[in-house]
Design an enzyme around this catalytic site. Structure first.
Site: not given
Length: 422
Positions: A57, A332
């Site tokens: 994102h 992540d």
């Protein structure tokens, strides 16, 4: 249980896969490894068949603020969506039904940051980052190659996201950049219930992963070098000893502030490199990439899904034969174990909007399938592959140590920690 781990497959050397993880960018000439002699443009020998993009994102508000220091003001105006990122979209479950409950998102809504915004929310900066990623994909797959049509077509493009607002909005912004708001219909963004999510390491849906990871998380801040540095930075920042703090939390807040031009404690200027290093050291300890089963449980089902998409395209067994692009909006904590499994983690935290792109090609003369992987727009030489254009058999061999079918994943998740030990 030991038999289950054996069935999961160990066809490649784990040490080989992880030992070469410091490879981050290809040698400019390495494309030639899989090309006919004298071929100046290796891509001309291959026909693109399928693209899968796994991306983080965009920039967001921090998950938690560093305690006892000057707080940044996360005002709602930092979250206003640019007009060019707006599209008509609908979030559904994987079958097109109502969006499932979102307990992870609900937990963010309980934490209001100074300035009035919730934690973990996509910001205007983050929206623009994903729009730019969409534009980059448009350049490559629409304008330069005409691989995709110029408008969104659900038969061609599948959009999948974790059931968290920042990843859903990131997917929306990417699609806006990719198709320049030219969608003729509502864009479906598919998601699933948190307990069955495969787009991040699922500690709630996999008992064994929770057992293996929980003590690794606890240990990570107590490792001698990390603990000594943590004590030093905590003292330098004037943070009370009883406050829970770790380098991942510090990095998260620090990077969020820097990205949005918000003030950071001046002490962090001299600590920035060390914070980055120790955050990566911590996450490497948690994922323990030298142990195959940890990465299997983190990203095995996702790897299996991406391989299945490739096989479905090649064999003509896909339920959507016209499908050309899979978009996976994630985190992540998704990209890091995937990079580790591929053997290309460069010991740097993936930035906002980082992407791993997996392309399936077919050689125009031999019809043999090849896979090309890029990370943040840089082609990668996967350890275990003979070239940047990696023969599919070699690519499958690399991932065979980590890919897990849904049934095998569930069997392992419901086992006991002791059963995995040799």
């Amino acid at each position: 249980m030991r038999n289950l781990w054996t069935k999961a497959g160990v066809f490649g050397s784990v040490s080989m896969a992880f030992g070469s993880m410091l490879w981050s960018q290809k040698n400019p000439d390495s494309d030639q490894a899989s090309s006919p002699p004298g071929e100046t443009d290796p891509s001309s020998s291959y026909e693109l068949k399928l693209v899968q993009v796994l991306f983080r994102h965009g920039a967001r508000t921090p998950l938690k603020s560093i305690p006892d220091v000057m707080e940044a003001q996360w005002v709602p105006t930092l979250l206003e969506p640019p007009a060019h990122t707006q599209i008509k979209y609908e979030v559904t479950d994987l079958n097109g039904g109502p969006r499932p409950p979102a307990p992870v998102e609900d937990s963010y809504r309980k934490n209001i940051l100074s300035g009035g915004s919730f934690s973990g929310q996509l910001t205007t900066v983050g929206m623009q980052q994903l729009y730019e990623l969409g534009k980059r994909l448009r350049t490559r797959y629409v304008e330069e190659s005409s691989f995709l049509g110029s408008t969104f077509n659900p038969a061609e493009v599948y959009v999948r996201s974790t059931n968290i607002v920042r990843t859903i909005e990131s997917a929306k912004c990417l699609v806006a950049g990719l198709f320049q708001q030219k969608e003729k219909e509502i864009v479906p963004i598919f998601t699933t219930a948190s307990e069955s999510e495969i787009l991040y390491p699922n500690y709630h849906g996999c008992k064994l992963l929770k057992i293996l990871a929980s003590h690794r998380w606890a240990e990570s801040s107590t490792l001698p070098d990390i603990a000594a540095d943590l004590q030093s930075i905590q003292s330098a920042l004037g943070i009370a000893a009883h406050q829970h703090l770790d380098f991942i939390l510090i990095r998260d807040d620090m990077v969020a502030r820097e990205t949005h031009g918000l003030p950071c404690p001046s002490v962090l200027d001299t600590w920035r490199t060390k914070v980055e290093q120790r955050a990566v050291d911590m996450i490497c300890h948690v994922y323990e990439p030298s142990k195959r089963e940890n990465l299997q449980l983190c990203v095995g089902p996702l790897m299996h899904k991406m391989l299945a998409n490739i096989e479905g395209k090649l064999q003509g067994t896909s339920s959507e034969p016209k499908r050309k692009l899979f978009l996976y909006s994630a985190h992540d904590t998704t990209l890091i174990p995937c990079l580790m499994a591929l053997g290309i983690f460069d010991m740097k935290w993936p930035p906002y909007a980082a992407d791993i792109t997996v392309e399936l090609h077919q050689h125009r003369q031999t019809n043999k399938p090849f896979v090309k992987v890029s990370y943040i727009d840089q082609d990668q030489l996967i350890p275990g592959c003979s070239g940047v254009y990696c023969p599919l058999d070699e690519f499958k061999r690399v991932l065979s140590s980590y890919s897990l079918s849904s049934d095998l994943y569930q069997s392992l998740c419901n086992g006991k920690e002791d059963s995995t030990k040799p």
